[in-house]
Scaffold this active site. Sequence first.
Site, PDB file in Angstrom:
ATOM      1  N   LYS A  35       1.137  -1.315  -0.233  1.00 34.81           N
ATOM      2  CA  LYS A  35      -0.234  -0.120  -0.080  1.00 34.81           C
ATOM      3  C   LYS A  35       1.036   0.737   0.229  1.00 34.81           C
ATOM      4  O   LYS A  35       1.439   1.478   1.106  1.00 34.81           O
ATOM      5  CB  LYS A  35      -0.802   0.019   0.966  1.00 34.81           C
ATOM      6  CG  LYS A  35      -1.821   1.214   1.319  1.00 34.81           C
ATOM      7  CD  LYS A  35      -2.479   1.000  -0.001  1.00 34.81           C
ATOM      8  CE  LYS A  35      -3.948   1.860   0.449  1.00 34.81           C
ATOM      9  NZ  LYS A  35      -5.149   0.970  -0.455  1.00 34.81           N
TER      10      LYS A  35
ATOM     11  N   GLU B  13      -5.887  -6.595 -12.021  1.00 34.52           N
ATOM     12  CA  GLU B  13      -7.357  -5.765 -11.164  1.00 34.52           C
ATOM     13  C   GLU B  13      -7.986  -4.369 -12.357  1.00 34.52           C
ATOM     14  O   GLU B  13      -7.180  -4.073 -13.287  1.00 34.52           O
ATOM     15  CB  GLU B  13      -6.627  -4.816 -10.292  1.00 34.52           C
ATOM     16  CG  GLU B  13      -5.015  -4.289 -10.037  1.00 34.52           C
ATOM     17  CD  GLU B  13      -4.387  -3.855  -9.335  1.00 34.52           C
ATOM     18  OE1 GLU B  13      -4.639  -4.161  -8.305  1.00 34.52           O
ATOM     19  OE2 GLU B  13      -3.419  -3.243  -8.721  1.00 34.52           O
TER      20      GLU B  13
END
Length: 147
Positions: A52, A88
């Site tokens: 992240k 994704e």
Amino acid sequence: MLGLSPLAQEYTFFVTVLPAGGYFGKGAEEGVEALVVEEHDRAAPQGTGAVKAAGNYAADLEPVHMAKEGGYSTTLYLDAKERRYIEEFSVCNFVGITKDGVYVTPDAQSILASNTNTMLQQLARDEGLKVEVRPIDFDKEIDDFAE
């Protein structure tokens, strides 16, 4: 109720899953069209996609603006190495339900693992769906998806 007291005697746990239209500025229960991006990469093997980090979103800025100019709501990325396997969407993991009712999501080491996807996999299993976490060959399999 929200708060710490008085304590409730009974609780109900529920999860609502809706098409992502509301997030992308469309109707809350409307699906979205995604542009498959072939000229840009979202994440690369041994890159920072599985961590992240704010910089991970930078790779999608130009492609998502191009997609929106073309009438699409978001972008869908294939793997950077072969440009063959689904990785994704612009801002979320890919989950598909096949025409025969199988929950399929990519097994990609270059993207961030999703707590939401993990939870949805368990809920799918609890409801009797078969769950497959595996590479998804876009060209060979996209027509196999119902949703």
